[in-house]
Write a protein that holds these residues in place. Structure first.
Motif, PDB file in Angstrom:
ATOM      1  N   MET A  95      11.070  61.177  44.710  1.00  8.86           N
ATOM      2  CA  MET A  95       9.632  60.992  44.565  1.00  8.86           C
ATOM      3  C   MET A  95       8.887  62.302  44.816  1.00  8.86           C
ATOM      4  O   MET A  95       7.998  62.692  44.027  1.00  8.86           O
ATOM      5  CB  MET A  95       9.147  59.906  45.533  1.00  8.86           C
ATOM      6  N   TYR A  96       9.240  62.993  45.888  1.00 11.86           N
ATOM      7  CA  TYR A  96       8.546  64.245  46.205  1.00 11.86           C
ATOM      8  C   TYR A  96       8.902  65.353  45.219  1.00 11.86           C
ATOM      9  O   TYR A  96       8.055  66.194  44.898  1.00 11.86           O
ATOM     10  CB  TYR A  96       8.861  64.669  47.642  1.00 11.86           C
ATOM     11  N   THR A  97      10.123  65.344  44.720  1.00 11.56           N
ATOM     12  CA  THR A  97      10.500  66.328  43.710  1.00 11.56           C
ATOM     13  C   THR A  97       9.700  66.116  42.433  1.00 11.56           C
ATOM     14  O   THR A  97       9.203  67.071  41.822  1.00 11.56           O
ATOM     15  CB  THR A  97      12.010  66.224  43.412  1.00 11.56           C
ATOM     16  N   ARG A  98       9.537  64.852  42.024  1.00 11.25           N
ATOM     17  CA  ARG A  98       8.744  64.532  40.839  1.00 11.25           C
ATOM     18  C   ARG A  98       7.281  64.923  41.047  1.00 11.25           C
ATOM     19  O   ARG A  98       6.631  65.441  40.138  1.00 11.25           O
ATOM     20  CB  ARG A  98       8.838  63.029  40.532  1.00 11.25           C
ATOM     21  N   TRP A  99       6.752  64.670  42.250  1.00 18.30           N
ATOM     22  CA  TRP A  99       5.365  65.053  42.537  1.00 18.30           C
ATOM     23  C   TRP A  99       5.191  66.564  42.417  1.00 18.30           C
ATOM     24  O   TRP A  99       4.213  67.044  41.828  1.00 18.30           O
ATOM     25  CB  TRP A  99       4.984  64.592  43.946  1.00 18.30           C
ATOM     26  N   ALA A 100       6.138  67.310  42.982  1.00 18.91           N
ATOM     27  CA  ALA A 100       6.061  68.770  42.929  1.00 18.91           C
ATOM     28  C   ALA A 100       6.111  69.264  41.490  1.00 18.91           C
ATOM     29  O   ALA A 100       5.383  70.199  41.112  1.00 18.91           O
ATOM     30  CB  ALA A 100       7.204  69.377  43.742  1.00 18.91           C
ATOM     31  N   GLU A 101       6.939  68.652  40.659  1.00 16.20           N
ATOM     32  CA  GLU A 101       7.025  69.044  39.248  1.00 16.20           C
ATOM     33  C   GLU A 101       5.701  68.797  38.541  1.00 16.20           C
ATOM     34  O   GLU A 101       5.265  69.602  37.709  1.00 16.20           O
ATOM     35  CB  GLU A 101       8.151  68.268  38.562  1.00 16.20           C
ATOM     36  N   ARG A 102       5.037  67.694  38.866  1.00 13.37           N
ATOM     37  CA  ARG A 102       3.723  67.399  38.275  1.00 13.37           C
ATOM     38  C   ARG A 102       2.706  68.475  38.639  1.00 13.37           C
ATOM     39  O   ARG A 102       1.815  68.793  37.854  1.00 13.37           O
ATOM     40  CB  ARG A 102       3.209  66.041  38.774  1.00 13.37           C
ATOM     41  N   LYS A 103       2.830  69.010  39.854  1.00 17.20           N
ATOM     42  CA  LYS A 103       1.900  70.032  40.329  1.00 17.20           C
ATOM     43  C   LYS A 103       2.242  71.435  39.807  1.00 17.20           C
ATOM     44  O   LYS A 103       1.476  72.376  40.011  1.00 17.20           O
ATOM     45  CB  LYS A 103       1.903  70.071  41.863  1.00 17.20           C
ATOM     46  N   GLY A 104       3.386  71.553  39.173  1.00 16.95           N
ATOM     47  CA  GLY A 104       3.822  72.863  38.723  1.00 16.95           C
ATOM     48  C   GLY A 104       4.446  73.686  39.828  1.00 16.95           C
ATOM     49  O   GLY A 104       4.558  74.914  39.713  1.00 16.95           O
ATOM     50  N   TYR A 105       4.879  73.026  40.922  1.00 19.15           N
ATOM     51  CA  TYR A 105       5.509  73.719  42.031  1.00 19.15           C
ATOM     52  C   TYR A 105       7.013  73.877  41.769  1.00 19.15           C
ATOM     53  O   TYR A 105       7.616  73.111  41.020  1.00 19.15           O
ATOM     54  CB  TYR A 105       5.313  72.952  43.342  1.00 19.15           C
ATOM     55  N   LYS A 106       7.592  74.865  42.423  1.00 19.00           N
ATOM     56  CA  LYS A 106       9.028  75.099  42.334  1.00 19.00           C
ATOM     57  C   LYS A 106       9.710  74.481  43.548  1.00 19.00           C
ATOM     58  O   LYS A 106       9.256  74.648  44.678  1.00 19.00           O
ATOM     59  CB  LYS A 106       9.315  76.602  42.280  1.00 19.00           C
TER      60      LYS A 106
END
Length: 319
Positions: A95-106
């Protein structure tokens, strides 16, 4: 330079918002004067877009804490409950990995301890991006899952708990005094799904800070020297986050005493059966679409928690 870039971006965003508002109002006024319905509709649509942009900027303005702009580490630890709890830990990490991807975070893998049958006992990731810690810091706490367990042959409903801990990455400008005599360093063999994360030597490193009981571990690098250096950085970050937490708790003592919410307490419930709901127990924000949340749509919960935290800080300061 990073702070200057951030400030320049914020100023330009405000200027764009101001100019957009002026242009939209002018377009509406001209449309009304010339009885041009299309121009009026176009101006109103532009205002709706500006409203969303202003809301986003308002949320960004809440991220004004001492370390909010920093990258961060995120740890998940499965609670009691065996395979079911370990599967829940893996679901949260996704869930947190998907959230980070949505934000454009690495997202960088740091450490992982696999469950016996499925899922994870624990894992640590590093999230790199502007305001990563500011957004994720409100996620620290215990997350509760209620569902029909796929690992129960009797198809009974199970309740599982997983704890999440978030702490900021700190740079060399922040001095953290750590006495090596206060720390125990252990090495062990890496675990994981294969590839570069699994080695045939004891390259993984675990550091225990004995005065505080804080434990950090790293197995993402190929050599013990690299893992040791990264583990020391993580320990410095954990001790810094501990100090930030102490300051915040002292400032909000009166506000916190009015609620049961605190670090290490249950903050959110995810119910998949018999009904579907995700509810944040601190802000009462809820949704009937848990799959969307588990796919990384966390902004409504994070923004409400940030706003509540700022209100609590203001109330404590006024009192």
């Amino acid at each position: 330079m990073r702070e200057r870039t951030h400030l320049e971006g914020a100023i330009k965003a405000c200027q764009r918002l101001d100019q957009g508002l002026e242009d939209a109002l002018t377009l509406i006024e001209l449309g009304e004067a010339e009885d041009d319905a299309d121009s009026v509709a176009e101006g109103e649509a532009a205002l709706d877009g500006l409203k969303g942009e202003a809301r986003r900027m308002e949320l960004e303005s809440l991220l004004s804490g001492e370390a909010d702009a920093n990258d961060c580490y995120l740890e998940v630890h499965a609670g009691a409950g065996g395979t079911e709890a370990q599967d829940w830990a893996e679901m949260l990490l996704r869930m947190y990995t998907r959230w980070a991807e949505r934000k454009g975070y690495k997202v960088e893998y740091v450490e992982e301890s696999a469950g016996e049958e499925a899922g994870l006992k624990s894992a640590t990731i590093r999230v790199n991006g502007h305001n990563a810690y500011g957004w994720l810091k409100t996620e620290s706490g215990v997350h509760r899952l209620v569902r029909i367990s796929p690992y129960d042959s009797a198809a009974r409903r199970h309740t599982s708990f997983t704890s999440v801990w978030v702490f900021p990455v700190i740079d060399d400008s922040i001095d953290i005094d750590i006495q090596e005599k206060d720390c125990r360093v252990d090495t062990y063999r890496s675990q994981g799904a294969g590839g570069q994360h699994v080695n045939t030597t004891d390259s993984a490193v675990r550091i225990t800070h004995q005065p505080t009981g804080i434990v950090v571990q790293c197995q993402s690098e190929r050599s013990q020297i690299q893992n040791r250096a990264k583990a020391w950085d993580m320990l410095r970050a954990r001790l810094y986050e501990r100090e930030l937490q102490r300051r915040e708790e002292a400032a909000q003592a009166e506000a916190d005493s009015k609620t049961d919410i605190g670090w290490g307490h249950q903050i959110r419930s995810y119910v998949l059966q018999p009904y579907q709901m995700v509810k944040d127990l601190r802000t009462s924000v809820e949704t009937s679409d848990p799959q969307r949340v588990l796919d990384g749509d966390l902004d409504p919960f994070m923004s409400a928690a940030l706003a509540a935290r700022v209100e609590a800080q203001n109330a404590a300061a006024e009192s």
